[in-house]
Write a protein that holds these residues in place. Structure first.
Motif, PDB file in Angstrom:
ATOM      1  N   LYS A   1       5.716   0.276   9.575  1.00  0.00           N
ATOM      2  CA  LYS A   1       5.536  -1.177   9.633  1.00  0.00           C
ATOM      3  C   LYS A   1       6.812  -1.934   9.295  1.00  0.00           C
ATOM      4  O   LYS A   1       6.830  -3.166   9.320  1.00  0.00           O
ATOM      5  CB  LYS A   1       4.425  -1.599   8.677  1.00  0.00           C
ATOM      6  CG  LYS A   1       3.055  -1.086   9.059  1.00  0.00           C
ATOM      7  CD  LYS A   1       1.987  -1.596   8.105  1.00  0.00           C
ATOM      8  CE  LYS A   1       0.601  -1.117   8.521  1.00  0.00           C
ATOM      9  NZ  LYS A   1      -0.456  -1.597   7.587  1.00  0.00           N
ATOM     10  N   LYS A   2       7.865  -1.199   8.927  1.00  0.00           N
ATOM     11  CA  LYS A   2       9.135  -1.832   8.535  1.00  0.00           C
ATOM     12  C   LYS A   2       8.895  -2.876   7.442  1.00  0.00           C
ATOM     13  O   LYS A   2       9.380  -4.017   7.519  1.00  0.00           O
ATOM     14  CB  LYS A   2       9.838  -2.464   9.740  1.00  0.00           C
ATOM     15  CG  LYS A   2      10.226  -1.454  10.818  1.00  0.00           C
ATOM     16  CD  LYS A   2      10.985  -2.109  11.953  1.00  0.00           C
ATOM     17  CE  LYS A   2      11.365  -1.103  13.016  1.00  0.00           C
ATOM     18  NZ  LYS A   2      12.121  -1.724  14.131  1.00  0.00           N
ATOM     19  N   THR A   3       8.160  -2.461   6.451  1.00  0.00           N
ATOM     20  CA  THR A   3       7.773  -3.369   5.377  1.00  0.00           C
ATOM     21  C   THR A   3       7.967  -2.700   4.028  1.00  0.00           C
ATOM     22  O   THR A   3       7.663  -1.514   3.869  1.00  0.00           O
ATOM     23  CB  THR A   3       6.306  -3.800   5.546  1.00  0.00           C
ATOM     24  OG1 THR A   3       6.145  -4.451   6.812  1.00  0.00           O
ATOM     25  CG2 THR A   3       5.889  -4.765   4.448  1.00  0.00           C
TER      26      THR A   3
ATOM     27  N   SER B   1      13.289  -6.663  10.208  1.00  0.00           N
ATOM     28  CA  SER B   1      13.583  -6.437  11.614  1.00  0.00           C
ATOM     29  C   SER B   1      15.080  -6.554  11.843  1.00  0.00           C
ATOM     30  O   SER B   1      15.803  -7.091  10.995  1.00  0.00           O
ATOM     31  CB  SER B   1      12.831  -7.445  12.489  1.00  0.00           C
ATOM     32  OG  SER B   1      13.243  -8.761  12.192  1.00  0.00           O
TER      33      SER B   1
ATOM     34  N   SER C   1       5.198  -8.752  -0.089  1.00  0.00           N
ATOM     35  CA  SER C   1       5.552  -7.992   1.101  1.00  0.00           C
ATOM     36  C   SER C   1       6.846  -8.528   1.680  1.00  0.00           C
ATOM     37  O   SER C   1       7.139  -9.721   1.557  1.00  0.00           O
ATOM     38  CB  SER C   1       4.452  -8.093   2.159  1.00  0.00           C
ATOM     39  OG  SER C   1       3.222  -7.592   1.689  1.00  0.00           O
ATOM     40  N   CYS C   2       7.604  -7.659   2.308  1.00  0.00           N
ATOM     41  CA  CYS C   2       8.825  -8.059   2.991  1.00  0.00           C
ATOM     42  C   CYS C   2       8.862  -7.365   4.340  1.00  0.00           C
ATOM     43  O   CYS C   2       8.995  -6.133   4.397  1.00  0.00           O
ATOM     44  CB  CYS C   2      10.042  -7.689   2.169  1.00  0.00           C
ATOM     45  SG  CYS C   2      11.618  -7.936   3.024  1.00  0.00           S
ATOM     46  N   ALA C   3       8.726  -8.137   5.383  1.00  0.00           N
ATOM     47  CA  ALA C   3       8.766  -7.609   6.746  1.00  0.00           C
ATOM     48  C   ALA C   3      10.194  -7.658   7.266  1.00  0.00           C
ATOM     49  O   ALA C   3      10.827  -8.720   7.237  1.00  0.00           O
ATOM     50  CB  ALA C   3       7.845  -8.411   7.640  1.00  0.00           C
TER      51      ALA C   3
ATOM     52  N   ARG D   1       7.159   1.472   0.362  1.00  0.00           N
ATOM     53  CA  ARG D   1       7.599   1.097   1.700  1.00  0.00           C
ATOM     54  C   ARG D   1       6.749   1.780   2.749  1.00  0.00           C
ATOM     55  O   ARG D   1       6.231   2.876   2.531  1.00  0.00           O
ATOM     56  CB  ARG D   1       9.070   1.454   1.897  1.00  0.00           C
ATOM     57  CG  ARG D   1       9.370   2.935   1.822  1.00  0.00           C
ATOM     58  CD  ARG D   1      10.886   3.197   1.782  1.00  0.00           C
ATOM     59  NE  ARG D   1      11.544   2.775   3.001  1.00  0.00           N
ATOM     60  CZ  ARG D   1      12.861   2.520   3.096  1.00  0.00           C
ATOM     61  NH1 ARG D   1      13.624   2.636   2.016  1.00  0.00           N
ATOM     62  NH2 ARG D   1      13.377   2.147   4.238  1.00  0.00           N
TER      63      ARG D   1
ATOM     64  N   TYR E   1       7.066  -3.293  -0.150  1.00  0.00           N
ATOM     65  CA  TYR E   1       6.103  -3.993  -0.990  1.00  0.00           C
ATOM     66  C   TYR E   1       6.542  -3.962  -2.444  1.00  0.00           C
ATOM     67  O   TYR E   1       7.269  -3.067  -2.877  1.00  0.00           O
ATOM     68  CB  TYR E   1       4.729  -3.320  -0.879  1.00  0.00           C
ATOM     69  CG  TYR E   1       4.194  -3.218   0.520  1.00  0.00           C
ATOM     70  CD1 TYR E   1       4.332  -2.051   1.260  1.00  0.00           C
ATOM     71  CD2 TYR E   1       3.539  -4.296   1.113  1.00  0.00           C
ATOM     72  CE1 TYR E   1       3.844  -1.946   2.550  1.00  0.00           C
ATOM     73  CE2 TYR E   1       3.044  -4.199   2.411  1.00  0.00           C
ATOM     74  CZ  TYR E   1       3.205  -3.022   3.121  1.00  0.00           C
ATOM     75  OH  TYR E   1       2.720  -2.936   4.405  1.00  0.00           O
TER      76      TYR E   1
END
Length: 111
Positions: A75-77, A25, A21-23, A71, A79
């Motif tokens: 969640k702005k994530t 911001s 996962s990559c969060a 994506r 995968y």
């Protein structure tokens, strides 16, 4: 300030799966193409997979049919589902929006 924070790496045996996962911001996530890269020891960083804002995906030949990028804009994530892992998939995996990079997460595939 742009931040990309990867998670989900680890040590697995050949044939097993992991989901990275990559969060994100600090930028308008939904309009950016996102990508996963990897770098193995002694090798150059290489593109693993990418996904556009319109959900068009692209994969390195070495991971096609085994890895899936996705994506969640809410969640702005982003995968990376990795199945049927091989020892040659061992690397540090990085998330990128082509302007910034995360710190990476180690994936090790070993018997």
């Amino acid at each position: 300030q742009v931040q990309l924070v990867e998670s989900g790496g680890g040590l697995v045996q050949p044939g097993e799966s992991l989901r990275l996962s990559c969060a994100a911001s600090g930028f308008i996530f939904s309009i950016y193409t996102m990508a996963w890269y990897r770098q193995a020891p002694g090798k150059q960083r290489e593109l693993v997979a990418s996904i556009t804002s319109g959900r068009t995906t692209n994969y390195a030949d070495s991971v096609k049919d085994r890895f899936t990028i996705s994506r969640d804009d809410a969640k702005k994530t982003v995968y990376l589902q990795m199945n049927s892992l091989k020892p040659e998939d061992t690397a540090v995996y990085y998330c990128s929006n082509y302007n910034s990079w995360g710190q990476g997460t180690q994936v090790t595939v070993s018997p």
